[in-house]
Design a protein around this motif. Structure first.
Motif, PDB file in Angstrom:
ATOM      1  N   UNK A  92       0.849  -0.905   0.011  1.00 18.06           N
ATOM      2  CA  UNK A  92      -0.109  -0.035   0.014  1.00 18.06           C
ATOM      3  C   UNK A  92       0.840   1.256   0.009  1.00 18.06           C
ATOM      4  N   UNK A  93       0.684   2.023  -0.971  1.00 20.84           N
ATOM      5  CA  UNK A  93       1.381   3.444  -0.879  1.00 20.84           C
ATOM      6  C   UNK A  93       0.521   4.463  -0.526  1.00 20.84           C
ATOM      7  N   UNK A  94       1.043   5.389   0.269  1.00 21.57           N
ATOM      8  CA  UNK A  94       0.214   6.406   0.868  1.00 21.57           C
ATOM      9  C   UNK A  94       0.862   7.906   0.467  1.00 21.57           C
ATOM     10  N   UNK A  95       0.168   8.639   0.163  1.00 22.71           N
ATOM     11  CA  UNK A  95       0.111  10.182  -0.198  1.00 22.71           C
ATOM     12  C   UNK A  95      -0.753  11.069   0.846  1.00 22.71           C
ATOM     13  N   UNK A  96      -0.345  11.443   1.900  1.00 18.01           N
ATOM     14  CA  UNK A  96      -1.052  12.250   2.667  1.00 18.01           C
ATOM     15  C   UNK A  96      -2.215  11.654   3.113  1.00 18.01           C
ATOM     16  N   UNK A  97      -3.432  11.865   2.748  1.00 17.26           N
ATOM     17  CA  UNK A  97      -4.927  11.052   3.173  1.00 17.26           C
ATOM     18  C   UNK A  97      -5.415  10.275   2.079  1.00 17.26           C
ATOM     19  N   UNK A  98      -4.322   9.968   0.950  1.00 16.01           N
ATOM     20  CA  UNK A  98      -4.681   9.063  -0.132  1.00 16.01           C
ATOM     21  C   UNK A  98      -3.893   7.721  -0.109  1.00 16.01           C
ATOM     22  N   UNK A  99      -4.536   6.691  -0.641  1.00 15.14           N
ATOM     23  CA  UNK A  99      -3.716   5.546  -0.522  1.00 15.14           C
ATOM     24  C   UNK A  99      -3.836   4.868  -1.495  1.00 15.14           C
ATOM     25  N   UNK A 100      -2.992   4.049  -2.170  1.00 17.86           N
ATOM     26  CA  UNK A 100      -3.078   3.178  -3.532  1.00 17.86           C
ATOM     27  C   UNK A 100      -2.650   1.809  -3.034  1.00 17.86           C
ATOM     28  N   UNK A 101      -3.407   0.817  -3.850  1.00 16.87           N
ATOM     29  CA  UNK A 101      -3.043  -0.522  -3.751  1.00 16.87           C
ATOM     30  C   UNK A 101      -3.567  -1.109  -4.920  1.00 16.87           C
ATOM     31  N   UNK A 102      -2.771  -2.197  -5.631  1.00 12.22           N
ATOM     32  CA  UNK A 102      -3.191  -3.033  -6.958  1.00 12.22           C
ATOM     33  C   UNK A 102      -4.668  -3.799  -6.644  1.00 12.22           C
ATOM     34  N   UNK A 103      -5.185  -3.830  -7.682  1.00 10.61           N
ATOM     35  CA  UNK A 103      -6.400  -4.457  -7.867  1.00 10.61           C
ATOM     36  C   UNK A 103      -6.266  -5.839  -8.658  1.00 10.61           C
ATOM     37  N   UNK A 108      -5.589  -0.022 -10.276  1.00 14.37           N
ATOM     38  CA  UNK A 108      -4.921   0.581  -9.139  1.00 14.37           C
ATOM     39  C   UNK A 108      -6.046   1.210  -8.315  1.00 14.37           C
ATOM     40  N   UNK A 109      -6.154   0.760  -7.113  1.00 17.22           N
ATOM     41  CA  UNK A 109      -7.150   1.241  -6.412  1.00 17.22           C
ATOM     42  C   UNK A 109      -6.705   2.586  -5.499  1.00 17.22           C
ATOM     43  N   UNK A 110      -7.685   3.444  -5.577  1.00 18.15           N
ATOM     44  CA  UNK A 110      -7.394   4.906  -4.922  1.00 18.15           C
ATOM     45  C   UNK A 110      -8.503   5.110  -3.898  1.00 18.15           C
ATOM     46  N   UNK A 111      -7.816   5.169  -2.468  1.00 18.30           N
ATOM     47  CA  UNK A 111      -8.782   5.265  -1.415  1.00 18.30           C
ATOM     48  C   UNK A 111      -8.363   6.642  -0.780  1.00 18.30           C
ATOM     49  N   UNK A 112      -9.317   7.242  -0.510  1.00 17.29           N
ATOM     50  CA  UNK A 112      -9.359   8.590   0.184  1.00 17.29           C
ATOM     51  C   UNK A 112      -9.814   8.398   1.584  1.00 17.29           C
ATOM     52  N   UNK A 113      -8.999   8.767   2.464  1.00 18.80           N
ATOM     53  CA  UNK A 113      -9.415   8.688   4.108  1.00 18.80           C
ATOM     54  C   UNK A 113      -9.296   9.990   4.767  1.00 18.80           C
ATOM     55  N   UNK A 114     -10.287   9.814   5.805  1.00 21.73           N
ATOM     56  CA  UNK A 114     -10.217  11.001   6.899  1.00 21.73           C
ATOM     57  C   UNK A 114     -10.232  10.082   8.168  1.00 21.73           C
TER      58      UNK A 114
END
Length: 157
Positions: A92-103, A108-114
């Protein structure tokens, strides 16, 4: 630290996914809990998201991808229970509040988090607009200062 592990279930081909919180100062492990049943072996990963002070755990159970946002006490703060399956042993790769992981389907899945929110905000293709044949033996994404991600994968060789 958040500990995550797959628990072997006798007579079944799927595992249980368990978590607990580890305090490295005291050496104590607390809050052990069963998070998901029917986990596909080796299809989970966890990372720390410092910008929101939460752990992000992704995996595959019952054939569907899932994502859980977990606080430092082990409480699940937000979840996605049905998304594309993730790739075995993928990072999983993280850039601030966004994470990416392969599907598993080549995106590539992009997840937005708070702190208390989690959404699957995009499914991305490679720069040529094509799906990627991810390798199931380990991968990681490296974030460039430009914001681009180089995703590297091990091969069987």
């Amino acid at each position: 630290a958040l500990l995550a592990w797959q628990q072997f279930v006798p007579g079944q081909t799927e595992a249980n996914l368990k978590i607990a919180v580890f305090d490295p100062v005291s050496g104590r492990v607390t809050g052990e809990q069963l998070l998901h049943k029917h986990l596909q072996y080796y299809t989970y990963n966890v990372t720390w998201m410092p910008a929101i002070e939460r752990y992000l755990l992704v995996g595959v159970a019952k054939g569907n991808g899932f994502a859980d946002l977990i606080d430092t006490t082990g409480k699940v703060r937000a979840s996605i229970s049905c998304m594309p399956a993730t790739v075995r042993e993928a990072g999983i790769t993280v850039n601030q509040n966004v994470a990416y992981t392969p599907a598993a389907d080549g995106r590539l899945l992009q997840l937005q988090a708070g702190p208390d929110a989690l959404t699957l905000s995009a499914t991305l293709l490679n720069t040529d607009g094509k799906r990627v044949q991810w390798r199931p033996v380990g991968s990681t994404g490296l974030l460039r200062t430009s914001g681009a991600i180089d995703w590297m994968s091990l091969t069987e060789k």
